[in-house]
Design a protein around this motif. Structure first.
Motif, PDB file in Angstrom:
ATOM      1  N   GLY A 257     -21.680 -15.092 -29.979  1.00  0.00           N
ATOM      2  CA  GLY A 257     -21.625 -16.258 -29.102  1.00  0.00           C
ATOM      3  C   GLY A 257     -20.399 -16.279 -28.200  1.00  0.00           C
ATOM      4  N   VAL A 258     -19.882 -15.114 -27.864  1.00  0.00           N
ATOM      5  CA  VAL A 258     -18.692 -15.016 -27.026  1.00  0.00           C
ATOM      6  C   VAL A 258     -19.098 -15.100 -25.560  1.00  0.00           C
ATOM      7  CG1 VAL A 258     -16.782 -13.517 -26.325  1.00  0.00           C
ATOM      8  CG2 VAL A 258     -17.464 -13.630 -28.732  1.00  0.00           C
ATOM      9  N   SER A 259     -18.446 -15.961 -24.807  1.00  0.00           N
ATOM     10  CA  SER A 259     -18.713 -16.033 -23.364  1.00  0.00           C
ATOM     11  C   SER A 259     -17.469 -15.587 -22.603  1.00  0.00           C
ATOM     12  CB  SER A 259     -19.113 -17.450 -22.955  1.00  0.00           C
ATOM     13  OG  SER A 259     -18.061 -18.344 -23.219  1.00  0.00           O
ATOM     14  N   GLY A 260     -17.703 -15.051 -21.414  1.00  0.00           N
ATOM     15  CA  GLY A 260     -16.604 -14.634 -20.554  1.00  0.00           C
ATOM     16  C   GLY A 260     -15.971 -13.304 -20.904  1.00  0.00           C
ATOM     17  N   TYR A 261     -16.578 -12.530 -21.797  1.00  0.00           N
ATOM     18  CA  TYR A 261     -15.995 -11.257 -22.235  1.00  0.00           C
ATOM     19  C   TYR A 261     -16.166 -10.133 -21.212  1.00  0.00           C
ATOM     20  CZ  TYR A 261     -15.782  -6.846 -24.831  1.00  0.00           C
ATOM     21  OH  TYR A 261     -15.520  -5.566 -25.225  1.00  0.00           O
ATOM     22  N   PHE A 262     -17.387  -9.951 -20.699  1.00  0.00           N
ATOM     23  CA  PHE A 262     -17.653  -8.760 -19.887  1.00  0.00           C
ATOM     24  C   PHE A 262     -16.950  -8.704 -18.538  1.00  0.00           C
ATOM     25  CE2 PHE A 262     -20.936  -8.116 -23.039  1.00  0.00           C
ATOM     26  CZ  PHE A 262     -20.664  -6.795 -23.339  1.00  0.00           C
ATOM     27  N   PRO A 263     -16.779  -9.769 -17.822  1.00  0.00           N
ATOM     28  CA  PRO A 263     -16.101  -9.599 -16.534  1.00  0.00           C
ATOM     29  C   PRO A 263     -14.615  -9.259 -16.661  1.00  0.00           C
ATOM     30  CG  PRO A 263     -17.209 -11.740 -16.665  1.00  0.00           C
ATOM     31  CD  PRO A 263     -17.292 -11.113 -18.004  1.00  0.00           C
ATOM     32  N   VAL A 264     -14.064  -9.350 -17.885  1.00  0.00           N
ATOM     33  CA  VAL A 264     -12.604  -9.185 -18.045  1.00  0.00           C
ATOM     34  C   VAL A 264     -12.246  -8.144 -19.095  1.00  0.00           C
ATOM     35  CG1 VAL A 264     -12.109 -11.542 -17.260  1.00  0.00           C
ATOM     36  CG2 VAL A 264     -12.460 -11.105 -19.709  1.00  0.00           C
ATOM     37  N   SER A 265     -13.143  -7.186 -19.353  1.00  0.00           N
ATOM     38  CA  SER A 265     -12.888  -6.222 -20.433  1.00  0.00           C
ATOM     39  C   SER A 265     -13.156  -4.776 -20.001  1.00  0.00           C
ATOM     40  CB  SER A 265     -13.736  -6.573 -21.658  1.00  0.00           C
ATOM     41  OG  SER A 265     -15.104  -6.622 -21.313  1.00  0.00           O
ATOM     42  N   PRO A 266     -12.370  -4.259 -19.060  1.00  0.00           N
ATOM     43  CA  PRO A 266     -12.601  -2.882 -18.616  1.00  0.00           C
ATOM     44  C   PRO A 266     -12.268  -1.868 -19.715  1.00  0.00           C
ATOM     45  CG  PRO A 266     -10.569  -3.732 -17.680  1.00  0.00           C
ATOM     46  CD  PRO A 266     -11.237  -4.880 -18.369  1.00  0.00           C
ATOM     47  N   ARG A 267     -13.005  -0.774 -19.689  1.00  0.00           N
ATOM     48  CA  ARG A 267     -12.763   0.320 -20.630  1.00  0.00           C
ATOM     49  C   ARG A 267     -11.525   1.085 -20.198  1.00  0.00           C
ATOM     50  NH1 ARG A 267     -16.199  -2.657 -21.861  1.00  0.00           N
ATOM     51  NH2 ARG A 267     -18.230  -2.149 -22.641  1.00  0.00           N
ATOM     52  N   VAL A 268     -10.707   1.460 -21.181  1.00  0.00           N
ATOM     53  CA  VAL A 268      -9.531   2.274 -20.877  1.00  0.00           C
ATOM     54  C   VAL A 268      -9.549   3.603 -21.621  1.00  0.00           C
ATOM     55  CG1 VAL A 268      -8.058   0.329 -20.206  1.00  0.00           C
ATOM     56  CG2 VAL A 268      -8.096   1.074 -22.608  1.00  0.00           C
ATOM     57  N   GLN A 269     -10.440   3.715 -22.622  1.00  0.00           N
ATOM     58  CA  GLN A 269     -10.533   4.988 -23.343  1.00  0.00           C
ATOM     59  C   GLN A 269     -11.879   5.100 -24.055  1.00  0.00           C
ATOM     60  OE1 GLN A 269      -8.255   5.692 -27.022  1.00  0.00           O
ATOM     61  NE2 GLN A 269      -7.500   7.548 -26.037  1.00  0.00           N
TER      62      GLN A 269
ATOM     63  N   ALA B  35     -10.425 -17.959 -28.359  1.00  0.00           N
ATOM     64  CA  ALA B  35     -11.823 -17.969 -28.810  1.00  0.00           C
ATOM     65  C   ALA B  35     -12.377 -16.550 -28.927  1.00  0.00           C
ATOM     66  CB  ALA B  35     -12.685 -18.798 -27.857  1.00  0.00           C
ATOM     67  N   ILE B  36     -12.063 -15.694 -27.967  1.00  0.00           N
ATOM     68  CA  ILE B  36     -12.530 -14.303 -28.012  1.00  0.00           C
ATOM     69  C   ILE B  36     -11.836 -13.557 -29.148  1.00  0.00           C
ATOM     70  CG2 ILE B  36     -12.535 -12.092 -26.782  1.00  0.00           C
ATOM     71  CD1 ILE B  36     -13.059 -13.639 -24.200  1.00  0.00           C
ATOM     72  N   SER B  37     -10.533 -13.734 -29.265  1.00  0.00           N
ATOM     73  CA  SER B  37      -9.769 -13.069 -30.316  1.00  0.00           C
ATOM     74  C   SER B  37     -10.286 -13.450 -31.698  1.00  0.00           C
ATOM     75  CB  SER B  37      -8.286 -13.424 -30.182  1.00  0.00           C
ATOM     76  OG  SER B  37      -7.539 -12.804 -31.193  1.00  0.00           O
ATOM     77  N   HIS B  38     -10.529 -14.729 -31.928  1.00  0.00           N
ATOM     78  CA  HIS B  38     -11.030 -15.176 -33.232  1.00  0.00           C
ATOM     79  C   HIS B  38     -12.414 -14.607 -33.514  1.00  0.00           C
ATOM     80  CE1 HIS B  38      -8.294 -18.776 -34.363  1.00  0.00           C
ATOM     81  NE2 HIS B  38      -7.613 -17.740 -33.966  1.00  0.00           N
ATOM     82  N   ALA B  39     -13.301 -14.679 -32.533  1.00  0.00           N
ATOM     83  CA  ALA B  39     -14.666 -14.185 -32.750  1.00  0.00           C
ATOM     84  C   ALA B  39     -14.693 -12.700 -33.063  1.00  0.00           C
ATOM     85  CB  ALA B  39     -15.519 -14.488 -31.516  1.00  0.00           C
ATOM     86  N   LEU B  40     -13.913 -11.920 -32.339  1.00  0.00           N
ATOM     87  CA  LEU B  40     -13.951 -10.466 -32.507  1.00  0.00           C
ATOM     88  C   LEU B  40     -13.103  -9.961 -33.662  1.00  0.00           C
ATOM     89  CD1 LEU B  40     -14.080  -9.525 -28.759  1.00  0.00           C
ATOM     90  CD2 LEU B  40     -15.883  -9.218 -30.451  1.00  0.00           C
TER      91      LEU B  40
END
Length: 140
Positions: A47-59, A130-135
């Motif tokens: 139920g995490v919102s707002g994750y994908f627009p701000v989570s670029p891959r670095v490795q 919220a993202i940190s807690h969920a993940l």
């Protein structure tokens, strides 16, 4: 895994023709795509919102263990391996099911690391709570 197990999920797919190369087995890029499909599923399940627009891959680290074949069923499993202040590392495994060309088993494993880069920023910043807690599997 302890009291707060690491969030994880699995998806099942069949190796499609577009996933293969000229030899008929999976192309290396298919692994990353399957892992990203599983990642999106995990984010939805949590139920995490707002994750994908701000989570670029670095490795990306991918260990190719075995070939997967056209129409073979696969399972992609992803889990949170490490939740940092600004980064997040997922572990993953791609397993092939038994088919006429393979006994099945582990086909690929590895990690994908993403960082939190808020919209309009060029540098990473701490994850929203919220993202940190969920993940991280934290109980609210």
């Amino acid at each position: 895994m302890g009291e707060n197990p690491s969030p994880s999920t699995s998806i099942s797919r069949h190796v499609e023709w577009v996933d293969t190369d000229a030899s008929g087995h999976h192309h290396n890029s298919a692994v990353v795509r399957w892992v990203e499909i599983a990642e999106a599923q995990l984010i939805r399940e949590l139920g995490v919102s707002g994750y994908f627009p701000v989570s670029p891959r670095v490795q990306h680290v991918v260990n190719f263990r075995d070939a997967l074949w056209f129409e073979q069923e696969i399972t992609a499993t992803i889990w949170v391996e490490r939740m940092g202040n600004t980064s997040l590392t997922f572990g993953f495994e791609i397993t092939g099911h038994s088919c006429d060309k393979s006994d099945g088993g582990l086909a690929a494993d590895g990690t994908i690391t993403v960082v939190h880069v808020p919209d309009g920023n060029k540098r990473s910043a701490p994850w929203p709570q919220a993202i940190s807690h969920a993940l991280s599997g934290a109980k609210e």
